[in-house]
Scaffold this active site. Structure first.
Site, PDB file in Angstrom:
ATOM      1  N   GLY A 187       0.710  -1.134   0.119  1.00 29.75           N
ATOM      2  CA  GLY A 187       0.006   0.118  -0.019  1.00 29.75           C
ATOM      3  C   GLY A 187       0.834   1.178  -0.073  1.00 29.75           C
ATOM      4  O   GLY A 187       2.128   1.238  -0.380  1.00 29.75           O
ATOM      5  N   CYS A 188       0.347   2.589   0.278  1.00 28.15           N
ATOM      6  CA  CYS A 188       1.050   3.714   0.409  1.00 28.15           C
ATOM      7  C   CYS A 188       2.468   3.578   1.306  1.00 28.15           C
ATOM      8  O   CYS A 188       2.212   3.144   2.343  1.00 28.15           O
ATOM      9  CB  CYS A 188       0.182   4.567   0.767  1.00 28.15           C
ATOM     10  SG  CYS A 188       0.981   6.405   1.201  1.00 28.15           S
ATOM     11  N   PHE A 189       3.411   4.052   0.687  1.00 27.60           N
ATOM     12  CA  PHE A 189       4.800   3.992   1.184  1.00 27.60           C
ATOM     13  C   PHE A 189       4.723   4.817   2.567  1.00 27.60           C
ATOM     14  O   PHE A 189       5.627   4.805   3.276  1.00 27.60           O
ATOM     15  CB  PHE A 189       5.859   4.001   0.390  1.00 27.60           C
ATOM     16  CG  PHE A 189       5.769   5.042  -0.599  1.00 27.60           C
ATOM     17  CD1 PHE A 189       4.911   6.377  -0.230  1.00 27.60           C
ATOM     18  CD2 PHE A 189       6.305   5.172  -1.667  1.00 27.60           C
ATOM     19  CE1 PHE A 189       5.050   7.401  -1.044  1.00 27.60           C
ATOM     20  CE2 PHE A 189       6.465   6.016  -2.638  1.00 27.60           C
ATOM     21  CZ  PHE A 189       5.728   7.353  -2.657  1.00 27.60           C
ATOM     22  N   TRP A 190       3.798   5.775   2.636  1.00 30.38           N
ATOM     23  CA  TRP A 190       4.008   6.620   3.846  1.00 30.38           C
ATOM     24  C   TRP A 190       3.949   5.935   5.208  1.00 30.38           C
ATOM     25  O   TRP A 190       4.788   6.121   5.992  1.00 30.38           O
ATOM     26  CB  TRP A 190       2.880   7.807   3.947  1.00 30.38           C
ATOM     27  CG  TRP A 190       3.133   8.597   2.851  1.00 30.38           C
ATOM     28  CD1 TRP A 190       4.313   9.109   1.889  1.00 30.38           C
ATOM     29  CD2 TRP A 190       2.056   9.507   2.264  1.00 30.38           C
ATOM     30  NE1 TRP A 190       3.737  10.206   1.090  1.00 30.38           N
ATOM     31  CE2 TRP A 190       2.482  10.343   1.211  1.00 30.38           C
ATOM     32  CE3 TRP A 190       0.792   9.827   2.542  1.00 30.38           C
ATOM     33  CZ2 TRP A 190       1.549  11.380   0.571  1.00 30.38           C
ATOM     34  CZ3 TRP A 190      -0.028  10.851   2.146  1.00 30.38           C
ATOM     35  CH2 TRP A 190       0.518  11.694   0.992  1.00 30.38           C
TER      36      TRP A 190
END
Length: 208
Positions: A33-36
């Protein structure tokens, strides 16, 4: 200052953020998913010397956020994790990876949809390949989830550092609505489930 310059150069050249690793460390790339949020999770772990947001699965020419966001580059938003196996095992990294994302969601994660948000492990060594494959197979045998695990397992052929504004985004923007809704719960789950793995001064977690 030197690390900031190195990261900037890596972003411009499309290289791994820290190509020269300390002796005794290993690395692996996780996509979930989102790397943040994934970056915030892995950089919070004892034994992890760096966690860098970037792209893997495609080529250098398309390793740019605006292009990756089309879902047509082959890249996945990823995190390159460099770790000391004497302090944290690959199995423990897998435990955390499968804790903080849903490996049954195909080409999506939470509110984000597209192949760039797929679940994938890019292994750097044959030993990692063997252990990750066995781990995934065990999840299936135990029916650990209500649906089949769709996490892909592929060799690491390249990792390209994401733009500077993506690095440590959650740490710098803890009140961002996306972070609050999607990523802080991952960190809370990590703290509750594996407290012994968390650095005492881990950004965000130490304030929870």
């Amino acid at each position: 200052m030197k690390s900031s310059i190195a990261l900037l150069l890596a972003c411009l050249l499309g290289l791994s953020a820290f190509p020269a690793r300390a002796a005794g460390t290993e690395h692996v790339v996780f996509a979930g998913g989102c790397f943040w949020g994934m970056q915030a999770v892995f950089e919070s772990l004892r034994g992890v010397t760096s966690a860098v947001a970037g792209y893997s699965g495609g080529n250098a020419a398309t390793a740019h956020y605006e292009i990756v966001s089309t879902g047509m580059t082959g890249h996945a938003e990823s995190v390159e994790v460099t770790y000391d196996p004497a302090r944290i095992s690959f199995k423990q990294l897998l435990d955390v990876f499968f804790l903080v994302h849903d490996p049954t969601e195909l080409n999506r994660q939470g509110p984000d949809e597209g192949t760039q948000y797929r679940s994938e492990i890019f292994y750097a060594t044959p030993a990692q390949q063997t252990e990750a494959a066995a781990y995934i197979a065990a999840l299936g045998r135990k029916h650990a989830y209500d649906a089949p695990v769709v996490t892909k397992l592929d060799p690491l052929r390249g990792f390209y550092v994401a733009e500077g504004y993506h690095q440590d985004f959650a740490v710098h923007n803890p009140d961002n609505e996306y972070i609050v809704i999607n990523d802080l719960p991952k960190l809370k789950k990590l703290k509750v489930t594996y407290p012994a793995l968390v650095k005492p001064n881990a950004p965000l977690i130490s304030k929870m």
